[in-house]
Enzyme design. Structure first.
Site, mmCIF file in Angstrom:
data_model
loop_
_atom_site.group_PDB
_atom_site.id
_atom_site.type_symbol
_atom_site.label_atom_id
_atom_site.label_comp_id
_atom_site.label_asym_id
_atom_site.label_seq_id
_atom_site.Cartn_x
_atom_site.Cartn_y
_atom_site.Cartn_z
ATOM 1 N N ASP A 131 1.140 -0.664 -0.295
ATOM 2 C CA ASP A 131 -0.116 -0.190 -0.125
ATOM 3 C C ASP A 131 0.807 1.136 0.195
ATOM 4 O O ASP A 131 2.195 1.405 0.938
ATOM 5 C CB ASP A 131 -0.902 -0.126 0.985
ATOM 6 C CG ASP A 131 -1.843 1.026 1.262
ATOM 7 O OD1 ASP A 131 -2.923 0.682 1.088
ATOM 8 O OD2 ASP A 131 -1.773 2.467 0.826
ATOM 9 N N LEU A 190 -16.577 -11.121 -0.982
ATOM 10 C CA LEU A 190 -16.487 -11.527 -0.116
ATOM 11 C C LEU A 190 -17.617 -10.622 0.723
ATOM 12 O O LEU A 190 -18.007 -9.036 0.132
ATOM 13 C CB LEU A 190 -15.303 -10.558 0.754
ATOM 14 C CG LEU A 190 -13.949 -11.519 0.087
ATOM 15 C CD1 LEU A 190 -12.105 -10.887 0.687
ATOM 16 C CD2 LEU A 190 -14.389 -12.869 1.161
ATOM 17 N N PHE A 209 -31.399 -12.893 0.676
ATOM 18 C CA PHE A 209 -31.838 -11.676 0.404
ATOM 19 C C PHE A 209 -33.474 -11.302 0.268
ATOM 20 O O PHE A 209 -33.518 -10.731 -1.155
ATOM 21 C CB PHE A 209 -30.478 -11.542 -0.351
ATOM 22 C CG PHE A 209 -29.374 -11.604 -0.273
ATOM 23 C CD1 PHE A 209 -28.426 -11.740 -0.119
ATOM 24 C CD2 PHE A 209 -28.200 -9.703 -0.500
ATOM 25 C CE1 PHE A 209 -27.145 -11.543 0.291
ATOM 26 C CE2 PHE A 209 -27.659 -9.085 -0.055
ATOM 27 C CZ PHE A 209 -27.014 -10.215 0.030
ATOM 28 N N GLY A 226 -26.690 -0.174 0.371
ATOM 29 C CA GLY A 226 -26.392 0.752 0.681
ATOM 30 C C GLY A 226 -24.969 -0.105 -0.691
ATOM 31 O O GLY A 226 -24.880 -1.246 -0.166
ATOM 32 N N CYS A 235 -20.744 -1.192 -2.834
ATOM 33 C CA CYS A 235 -20.454 -2.646 -3.986
ATOM 34 C C CYS A 235 -21.675 -1.967 -4.962
ATOM 35 O O CYS A 235 -21.710 -1.946 -6.226
ATOM 36 C CB CYS A 235 -19.952 -3.633 -3.800
ATOM 37 S SG CYS A 235 -18.890 -4.047 -2.905
ATOM 38 N N LYS A 287 -22.431 1.018 -6.569
ATOM 39 C CA LYS A 287 -21.636 1.470 -7.587
ATOM 40 C C LYS A 287 -21.795 0.272 -8.501
ATOM 41 O O LYS A 287 -21.601 0.774 -10.325
ATOM 42 C CB LYS A 287 -20.075 1.308 -7.182
ATOM 43 C CG LYS A 287 -19.032 1.334 -7.971
ATOM 44 C CD LYS A 287 -17.928 1.337 -7.236
ATOM 45 C CE LYS A 287 -17.340 -0.124 -5.975
ATOM 46 N NZ LYS A 287 -16.445 -0.650 -7.309
HETATM 47 C C1 UGA Z 1 -21.850 -6.971 -1.439
HETATM 48 C C2 UGA Z 1 -21.819 -9.000 -1.522
HETATM 49 O O1 UGA Z 1 -23.105 -9.495 -0.825
HETATM 50 C C3 UGA Z 1 -20.902 -9.616 -1.660
HETATM 51 O O2 UGA Z 1 -21.487 -11.182 -1.862
HETATM 52 C C4 UGA Z 1 -19.426 -8.578 -2.424
HETATM 53 O O3 UGA Z 1 -18.092 -10.087 -3.145
HETATM 54 C C5 UGA Z 1 -20.078 -7.107 -2.450
HETATM 55 O O4 UGA Z 1 -20.948 -7.005 -2.827
HETATM 56 C C6 UGA Z 1 -18.804 -6.634 -3.363
HETATM 57 O O5 UGA Z 1 -18.797 -6.851 -4.441
HETATM 58 O O6 UGA Z 1 -17.667 -6.912 -2.759
HETATM 59 P P1 UGA Z 1 -21.518 -6.460 0.839
HETATM 60 O O7 UGA Z 1 -21.344 -5.214 0.295
HETATM 61 O O8 UGA Z 1 -20.744 -6.405 1.604
HETATM 62 O O9 UGA Z 1 -21.516 -7.139 -0.309
HETATM 63 O O10 UGA Z 1 -23.208 -6.070 1.853
HETATM 64 P P2 UGA Z 1 -24.217 -7.295 1.954
HETATM 65 O O11 UGA Z 1 -23.938 -7.619 3.003
HETATM 66 O O12 UGA Z 1 -24.146 -7.232 0.209
HETATM 67 O O13 UGA Z 1 -24.960 -6.253 1.292
HETATM 68 C C7 UGA Z 1 -25.539 -4.813 0.501
HETATM 69 C C8 UGA Z 1 -25.993 -4.226 1.279
HETATM 70 O O14 UGA Z 1 -27.844 -4.672 0.891
HETATM 71 C C9 UGA Z 1 -26.906 -3.542 2.829
HETATM 72 O O15 UGA Z 1 -26.899 -2.013 3.013
HETATM 73 C C10 UGA Z 1 -27.626 -4.123 3.161
HETATM 74 O O16 UGA Z 1 -28.537 -3.875 4.533
HETATM 75 C C11 UGA Z 1 -28.761 -4.367 2.107
HETATM 76 N N1 UGA Z 1 -29.542 -5.871 2.214
HETATM 77 C C12 UGA Z 1 -29.249 -7.011 2.362
HETATM 78 C C13 UGA Z 1 -30.136 -6.041 2.305
HETATM 79 O O17 UGA Z 1 -31.331 -4.742 2.277
HETATM 80 N N2 UGA Z 1 -31.856 -7.108 2.509
HETATM 81 C C14 UGA Z 1 -31.241 -8.082 1.976
HETATM 82 O O18 UGA Z 1 -31.621 -9.137 2.857
HETATM 83 C C15 UGA Z 1 -30.062 -8.145 2.545
#
Ligand code: UGA
Length: 443
Positions: free
Chosen positions: A30, A153, A249, A257, A260, A263
């Site tokens: 880094d 992840l 999900f 939000g 990931c 974007k």
């Molecule tokens: C997400 C994906 O789940 C990962 O597999 C992926 O690697 C990652 O993006 C990435 O591209 O790096 P992340 O953004 O860390 O992971 O978090 P999530 O647990 O997927 O949640 C994302 C958003 O969806 C959160 O705001 C969460 O509150 C919301 N969410 C999730 C819901 O509103 N309802 C659900 O049932 C699940």
């Protein structure tokens, strides 16, 4: 195997630590000296449960190293992982500045054959572009191959996910390079899916876009449930029992939000646009999510004609629990609007306050506990379902607030328990049965 990982954000650091844990000799790079110093001491610069312990363990075992020097890091390695950020350009495309920089550095430094692995989420075609850049700049006697290995992840559970993922995707157009990366990953003991580079790049975007669509779908169902008197949690459970739908999900709330989904959905829309394809379904998902993030404000404005002068307690600022990440969090959409309407905002989050201070309006008052955020308020907005918030005793809302109006954007409390308390409670897609029954006239 000797491996270098460029970039120590959420993806790079967890990948580097994970690779060292399965026995590889890893050096993470880094450019930020302070960050590198901290990591050498086994302290993660990001909040990720379980990461510090694993860092310390592998540093002590001599398998995990950190440096600011690319030349030092690339000297003896067989594989270089690129895990730098691909932030969003104003037009929704992915910004490849950091990727380009790393490709240039690799080309200038390496002195032996190498496999470059792209972990960063990059538009379809980028790995071929990286390979072209590398080939143009390295000495002609060296062989450089590029492999796409997207990461899946989740923040907050990344350490668990790296050892328990559903699949590892390896996109390679060169058989030998694909084989090397398969060998690197085999000790994880996770099913490996090998494919071509472009399909691997697309798998990442399509997976995130599909999950975002699933969330927006259940949130639209939740909004209809509110109107027809159904309960979205019962509906989601019943739907999820069908293995074709799956039970994950389907948690309704105030939208997705994070760094990931927002974007990557916009980038995929742009990828489609660039090949003259209108991904109208994904456009609707994105537009709807923006509306859903405002849902609590819309409801509060139905209950109070104005929020001017009201004191509002906000519980949770991070985009989800177990992270200090506030990128694209609902809090960023909601709080500035509340301030604009003339409300006084008191906010609490167990770990995200420092990050929030950098971007939220200066009028926001930050407090050190959920209780302080609730005390003396007219309304409380719950934006993140931290365990600490979910386990709050409900009587404190009635006891501590001026008037107990609670707007729960993450359905933290059971309606059965809420009904036993003197609070005005709104949640997403669920209706208190003691409210007057809906009469839906059939037409
Ligand atoms: C997400 C994906 O789940 C990962 O597999 C992926 O690697 C990652 O993006 C990435 O591209 O790096 P992340 O953004 O860390 O992971 O978090 P999530 O647990 O997927 O949640 C994302 C958003 O969806 C959160 O705001 C969460 O509150 C919301 N969410 C999730 C819901 O509103 N309802 C659900 O049932 C699940």
């Amino acid at each position: 195997m000797n491996i270098a990982v460029v970039g120590t954000g959420y993806v790079g650091l967890v990948t580097g630590v994970g690779l060292s844990e399965i026995g590889h000799n890893v050096i993470c790079i880094d450019t930020d000296e302070n960050k590198v110093q901290k990591m050498k001491e086994g302290k993660s610069p990001i909040y990720e449960p379980g990461l510090d312990e694993l860092m310390v363990k592998n540093i002590e075992a001599g398998r995990l190293h950190f440096t600011t020097q690319h030349a030092e890091a690339f000297k003896e390695v067989d594989v270089i992982y690129i895990a730098v950020g691909t932030p969003e350009n104003e037009d929704g495309t992915a910004n490849l500045t950091y990727i380009n920089q790393v490709a240039q550095q690799i080309a200038q430094i390496i002195k032996k054959d190498i496999v470059v692995v792209t972990k960063s989420t990059v538009p379809v075609g980028t790995n071929h572009y990286i390979k072209k850049k590398l080939k143009e700049n390295v000495s002609s006697h060296l062989n450089v191959e590029v492999v796409s290995n997207p990461e899946f992840l989740r923040e907050g559970s990344a350490v668990y996910d790296i050892f328990h993922g559903d699949r590892i995707v390896i996109g390679a157009d060169n058989k030998k390079a694909g084989e090397i990366i398969r060998k690197v990953n085999e000790p994880f003991g996770i099913p490996i899916f090998e494919t071509d580079i472009r399909s691997a790049e697309m798998i990442k975007y399509a997976s995130n876009a599909f999950l975002a669509t699933k969330i927006s779908f259940i949130n639209e169902i939740a909004n209809i449930c509110e109107k027809v008197g159904a309960d979205v949690e019962e509906v989601a459970f019943g739907m999820g029992m069908d293995s074709r739908v799956g039970n994950q999900f389907l948690k309704a709330g105030i939208g997705y939000g994070g760094s990931c989904f927002p974007k990557d959905t916009k980038a995929l829309k742009k990828i489609a646009e660039n090949v003259e394809y209108d991904f109208s379904l994904l456009s609707a998902v994105i537009e709807f999510n923006n509306k859903q993030q405002r849902k609590l404000i819309d409801q509060a404005l139905k209950d109070f004609s104005s929020l001017e002068g009201k004191t509002i307690g906000v519980l949770g600022l991070a985009f989800k629990p177990n992270t200090d990440d506030i990128r694209e969090a609902a809090s960023l959409a909601i709080i500035p609007e509340l301030i604009k309407m003339g409300a006084n905002v008191k906010a609490y989050d167990p770990v995200a306050i420092e990050n929030a201070k950098k971007v939220l309006p200066e009028e926001v008052q930050y407090v050190g506990s959920a209780l302080e955020a609730i005390e003396g308020t007219d309304l409380v907005f719950i934006l993140t379902e931290w365990d600490e918030i979910k386990s709050l005793p409900l009587e404190i809302f009635a006891e501590k607030m001026k008037s107990a109006f609670v707007y729960d954007g993450r359905n933290c409390f059971s309606l059965k328990v809420v009904q036993e308390h003197e609070i005005n409670y709104y949640s997403i897609g669920r209706r208190l049965s003691n409210k007057q029954d809906l009469i839906i006239e059939s037409k």
